[in-house]
Scaffold this active site. Sequence first.
Site, PDB file in Angstrom:
ATOM      1  N   GLN A 189       0.847 -29.968 -44.257  1.00  0.00           N
ATOM      2  CA  GLN A 189       0.410 -29.250 -42.959  1.00  0.00           C
ATOM      3  C   GLN A 189      -0.491 -30.173 -42.199  1.00  0.00           C
ATOM      4  O   GLN A 189      -1.461 -29.132 -41.718  1.00  0.00           O
ATOM      5  CB  GLN A 189       0.017 -27.956 -43.494  1.00  0.00           C
ATOM      6  CG  GLN A 189       1.331 -26.930 -43.821  1.00  0.00           C
ATOM      7  CD  GLN A 189       2.171 -26.796 -42.722  1.00  0.00           C
ATOM      8  OE1 GLN A 189       1.539 -26.576 -41.646  1.00  0.00           O
ATOM      9  NE2 GLN A 189       3.501 -26.472 -42.977  1.00  0.00           N
ATOM     10  N   SER A 190      -0.411 -31.363 -42.161  1.00  0.00           N
ATOM     11  CA  SER A 190      -1.464 -31.946 -41.145  1.00  0.00           C
ATOM     12  C   SER A 190      -1.525 -31.729 -39.796  1.00  0.00           C
ATOM     13  O   SER A 190      -0.302 -31.741 -39.334  1.00  0.00           O
ATOM     14  CB  SER A 190      -1.327 -33.456 -41.407  1.00  0.00           C
ATOM     15  OG  SER A 190      -1.989 -34.010 -40.666  1.00  0.00           O
ATOM     16  N   ASN A 191      -2.404 -31.241 -39.423  1.00  0.00           N
ATOM     17  CA  ASN A 191      -2.724 -30.931 -37.697  1.00  0.00           C
ATOM     18  C   ASN A 191      -2.483 -32.388 -36.977  1.00  0.00           C
ATOM     19  O   ASN A 191      -2.120 -32.410 -35.996  1.00  0.00           O
ATOM     20  CB  ASN A 191      -3.657 -30.283 -37.225  1.00  0.00           C
ATOM     21  CG  ASN A 191      -3.729 -28.964 -37.835  1.00  0.00           C
ATOM     22  OD1 ASN A 191      -3.005 -27.859 -37.828  1.00  0.00           O
ATOM     23  ND2 ASN A 191      -5.021 -28.549 -38.760  1.00  0.00           N
ATOM     24  N   VAL A 246      -1.042 -35.025 -37.866  1.00  0.00           N
ATOM     25  CA  VAL A 246       0.247 -35.558 -37.864  1.00  0.00           C
ATOM     26  C   VAL A 246       1.274 -34.892 -36.849  1.00  0.00           C
ATOM     27  O   VAL A 246       1.970 -35.542 -36.113  1.00  0.00           O
ATOM     28  CB  VAL A 246       1.129 -35.569 -39.072  1.00  0.00           C
ATOM     29  CG1 VAL A 246       2.469 -35.941 -39.345  1.00  0.00           C
ATOM     30  CG2 VAL A 246       0.283 -36.517 -40.272  1.00  0.00           C
TER      31      VAL A 246
END
Length: 355
Positions: free
Chosen positions: A98-100, A102
């Site tokens: 859930q990387s913002n 990325v």
Amino acid sequence: MKVAGAVALAGAIGGCAAVPRSKVAFDDIPRMSLTHLPTACYRMENLTKLVGGPDLFIKRDDVMELAHGGNKTRKLEYALAEALNRKSGAIVTQGGLQSNHVRQTCSGAAKVGLECHVILSNPVPEMKAELMGSGNYLMDQLLGAHIYFADDGRGPVVEKVLADLTSAGRNPYNIPAGASNGIGSLGYMNAARELIGQWQEMAIRPSHIFTATGSCGTQAGLLMGLRYFGNTDTAVVGISVSARRDRLETRTREVLNMICDETGIAKNFIKDDDIYVNDEYIGEGYGRPTDAGIAAIRTVGANEGVILDPVYTGKCMSAMLDLLQRRILDNPRDVVFLHTGGAPAIHPYADFFRS
Ligand SMILES: *Cc1c(COP(=O)(O)O)cnc(C)c1O
């Protein structure tokens, strides 16, 4: 508990040297526009009333154009400019499911016409189904990214993807997790200059600015930018969402040094006692919501109409409200909350909001 504040910091900052002549003028460093700036900065009328003062302000870096935006967009304005200057044919980056960072990198790469290869790992194993069902991960797929999984460690997979792209003649450009190197962090020097102008216009002199901190590029860039562009008295308070205070303060110093390598600013320009991280609001760890963070999300939603997120900004807001309510901050005057984005993650974390 010691919390850096205007008074505590005055001596340290007063004692710092004049801005040294840098080898590069800040505006000569290549930056490409990826969103319309400035973002808004305004007074949170209702939250200020609720807390009973001091005046509380919010900087809306959650409202930007790269697929819902967030703090990584400012960093990418420098990182992607560098990639294009180096004639790279593909971007490689990494992060959690859930990387913002990325998600914004996939969006930025698509916008500038570059292939994007992303290496993902799962920081919360028991939430695998939720984390892969919606939010940032869903958006990565819609943004055309090439996705690789690396739950046993991202490093070796990143190396392999870089090697494969290199041998295919693609000249890949690697952006580290969070884009928290000397290039990416320049985005928050730029944000600091923007803030100084907005504060002048509003005729406020903030005592503190709060930011969630993880890979530390935001905090390092903000601190460097404030001091470099002439603000001597706003304390930058980093609220850790992952590691212990010592580790993140050391990491912030490392990123500050990388910024110095890019800009030629002297390494002793920022003093050690100007670097402050609070690690009391992490809860059980990165990607694991806290009750106080969830409550802060509800409070800000209902009172200001703003959506925070459970991984970063909710925890940071819970810290700001708690430190204010317990009167632990030194002489809070005007206090600014940097909204670094992250709201797409409320969807995989929806279960935490059912009561
Ligand atoms: C990445 C991120 C942060 C932390 O920024 P760093 O520069 O990595 O310390 C804070 N908030 C949100 C929403 C983020 O995505």
